[in-house]
Design a protein around this motif. Structure first.
Motif, PDB file in Angstrom:
ATOM      1  N   GLU A 150      98.341 114.645-102.069  1.00  0.00           N
ATOM      2  CA  GLU A 150      97.270 114.576-102.448  1.00  0.00           C
ATOM      3  C   GLU A 150      96.830 112.946-102.794  1.00  0.00           C
ATOM      4  O   GLU A 150      97.738 112.283-102.242  1.00  0.00           O
ATOM      5  CB  GLU A 150      97.384 115.078-104.042  1.00  0.00           C
ATOM      6  N   TYR A 151      95.939 112.574-103.468  1.00  0.00           N
ATOM      7  CA  TYR A 151      95.692 111.205-103.482  1.00  0.00           C
ATOM      8  C   TYR A 151      96.568 110.529-104.386  1.00  0.00           C
ATOM      9  O   TYR A 151      96.595 109.099-104.248  1.00  0.00           O
ATOM     10  CB  TYR A 151      94.089 111.094-104.307  1.00  0.00           C
ATOM     11  N   THR A 207      86.184 128.906 -97.266  1.00  0.00           N
ATOM     12  CA  THR A 207      86.302 127.891 -96.051  1.00  0.00           C
ATOM     13  C   THR A 207      87.954 127.723 -95.797  1.00  0.00           C
ATOM     14  O   THR A 207      88.072 127.836 -94.597  1.00  0.00           O
ATOM     15  CB  THR A 207      85.954 126.613 -96.692  1.00  0.00           C
ATOM     16  N   ASN A 266      85.431 117.855 -93.668  1.00  0.00           N
ATOM     17  CA  ASN A 266      84.516 117.319 -92.521  1.00  0.00           C
ATOM     18  C   ASN A 266      84.840 116.120 -92.125  1.00  0.00           C
ATOM     19  O   ASN A 266      85.077 115.089 -92.954  1.00  0.00           O
ATOM     20  CB  ASN A 266      82.947 117.255 -93.457  1.00  0.00           C
ATOM     21  N   GLY A 275      92.578 120.791-103.079  1.00  0.00           N
ATOM     22  CA  GLY A 275      91.405 121.136-103.754  1.00  0.00           C
ATOM     23  C   GLY A 275      90.745 122.701-103.430  1.00  0.00           C
ATOM     24  O   GLY A 275      91.758 123.544-103.105  1.00  0.00           O
ATOM     25  N   ASN A 276      89.415 122.827-103.183  1.00  0.00           N
ATOM     26  CA  ASN A 276      88.912 123.964-102.927  1.00  0.00           C
ATOM     27  C   ASN A 276      89.470 124.541-101.605  1.00  0.00           C
ATOM     28  O   ASN A 276      90.047 125.590-101.366  1.00  0.00           O
ATOM     29  CB  ASN A 276      87.585 124.053-103.145  1.00  0.00           C
ATOM     30  N   VAL A 277      89.411 123.649-100.517  1.00  0.00           N
ATOM     31  CA  VAL A 277      89.500 124.020 -98.981  1.00  0.00           C
ATOM     32  C   VAL A 277      91.175 124.087 -98.809  1.00  0.00           C
ATOM     33  O   VAL A 277      91.694 125.135 -98.563  1.00  0.00           O
ATOM     34  CB  VAL A 277      88.971 123.224 -98.135  1.00  0.00           C
TER      35      VAL A 277
END
Ligand code: NAD
Length: 426
Positions: free
Chosen positions: A252-253, A200, A327, A230-232
């Motif tokens: 980040e959060y 991704t 998304n 993260g991953n993406v």
């Protein structure tokens, strides 16, 4: 004719995922002058299944969890889409995500429809044994409607390779033969594909490079802000850095870091692994995480979660290009504001489609029983992402609409064409 299903589901709210998807769908359908019969078909999922999953908990009592699988459309092929585990999963959300998958697969022109699943549970409070039992029971409960030719699940929020391995094993036990192609996102040793975990983020790189080329911008002169490491976002940051771009901020959060001269994502990742946070990274200064989204930059990659760019903050975005790794990071209201500002948005159903594309490769390899090397996977991914980018952008220019609208129009057009060819409503 009023449609009770749709009308009930539509409680207009900017951050409602179903509404968000529907408003884009409606807009694209109107502009396409979509056949009203096909419009009616596509507004509703084909099938929804709700299951109640009795699960033996470690303390000996049984808990009954609610699970869903929604299959939005099969016109172009089997349903495809992830399964998420979270306490706030709702049928409305799963419906929206299933439809999103139909459009995403059509944009990159791979032979799938859209599906999505979810279980209402808090996986962070569950043991591995409980997670395995809930996954196996859920799989057995939805077994009639999944399968390599029917519906192919994949990981999503809070599910992973291990979850897919359990699903594959449970399905195979019932079928009395090993069926690796029933899920994607599996471990490499169980029929997974090389290149899947970075796919991704790599897809984000390919479409961003195309956008830079369009605007005659050099990667070496390009600044990037990444939200969500993260991953993406993590892979996108690493690959964009490798391609010569300057990652000036990561959000980040729990904090954000900034360095006008560029951040090394590999070093940042090592720091986070060692300390548990991106904060305190010696190669950058800490900045306010809310404000970091508005930093002037060439490319902003929202790769964390949905609805982060909305009507109340879109006017402050200073990026020239937005590559939507997550998304639904942008609400429909924010679309209008970004369009007025002239921001070039690479919409989610195109930008983050690299993941489902390599999932498609995994399914093909499983069915072939012949596995590709990573170079082949990445090369084929690039070809699909570049073609999809060109299709969307040329569609947008031809029809004088923005990229998201073009992506939906293109997707709807392809799905509608398949429905007509098959004569589904004849
Ligand atoms: P992930 O959990 O690996 O990474 C998300 C990261 O975002 C985490 O590091 C998390 O701490 C961070 N984050 C959460 N809330 C944040 C906030 N408010 N501000 C900043 N950072 C925040 O998830 P992922 O797989 O990278 O997925 C990210 C998004 O991309 C999701 O919207 C997902 O649906 C979408 N997506 C993922 C894939 C895939 O292949 N993984 C494919 C398509 C789309």
């Amino acid at each position: 004719m009023p449609n009770a299903f749709v009308d009930d589901a539509r409680n207009f709210k900017e951050d409602n995922p179903f509404e968000s998807m529907m408003s884009r769908f409606d807009n694209a359908a109107k502009l396409l002058d979509l056949d009203p019969n096909i419009y009616r078909i596509l507004r509703c999922p084909t099938r929804e299944m709700t299951v109640y999953i009795p699960t033996l908990m470690d303390d000996g009592h049984y808990e009954v969890f609610v699970g869903y699988r929604v299959q939005h459309n099969f016109a172009r092929g089997p349903a495809k889409g992830g399964i998420r585990y979270a306490p706030d999963v709702t049928l409305d959300e799963v419906r929206a995500l299933a439809a999103w998958m139909t459009w995403k697969c059509a944009v990159v022109n791979i032979p799938y429809g859209g599906g999505k699943g979810g279980i209402v549970c808090d996986p962070h409070k569950m043991s591995q044994g409980e997670l395995e039992r809930i996954t196996r029971r859920y799989t057995a409960d939805i077994i009639e409607i999944i399968g390599p030719e029917r519906d192919v699940p994949a990981p999503d929020m809070n599910t992973n390779e291990q979850t897919m391995a359990w699903i594959m094993d449970t399905y195979s036990m019932h079928k009395r033969t090993t069926v690796t192609a029933v899920v994607t996102g599996k471990p490499l040793d169980l029929g997974g594909s090389r290149g899947r975990s970075a796919a991704t983020g790599r897809g984000c790189l390919f479409v961003t490079l195309q956008a830079l080329r369009k605007f005659h911008m050099e990667p070496s002169q390009t600044t990037v802000v990444i939200q969500g490491f993260g991953n993406v976002g993590g892979h996108a940051a690493r690959l964009m850095h490798k391609a010569g771009m300057k990652i000036i901020a990561v959000i980040e959060y729990d904090g954000a870091v900034y360095n006008a001269n560029g951040i090394d994502p590999v070093a940042l990742d090592a720091h986070r692994k060692a300390t548990g946070s991106i904060s305190g990274f010696p190669g950058a200064e800490e900045i306010d995480r809310e404000e970091a989204l508005f930093l002037p930059c060439d490319v902003l990659v929202p790769a964390a979660r949905e609805n982060v760019i909305h009507s109340r903050n879109a006017a402050r975005i200073s990026a020239r290009i937005i590559c939507e790794g997550a998304n639904g990071p942008t609400t429909a209201e924010a679309d209008r504001i970004l369009q007025q500002k002239g921001v070039f948005v690479i919409p989610d159903i195109l930008a983050n489609a690299g993941g489902v594309t390599v999932s498609y490769f995994e399914w093909v390899q499983d069915r072939q029983g012949f596995f590709w090397n990573e170079q082949l996977v990445n090369g084929r991914l690039e070809e699909i992402m570049v073609n999809a980018f060109r299709d969307v952008v040329s569609y947008a220019e031809r029809h004088n609409v923005h990229n998201r609208c073009a992506a939906y129009m293109l997707a709807l057009d392809r799905v509608a064409f398949a429905i007509k060819l098959r004569g589904i409503y004849a």
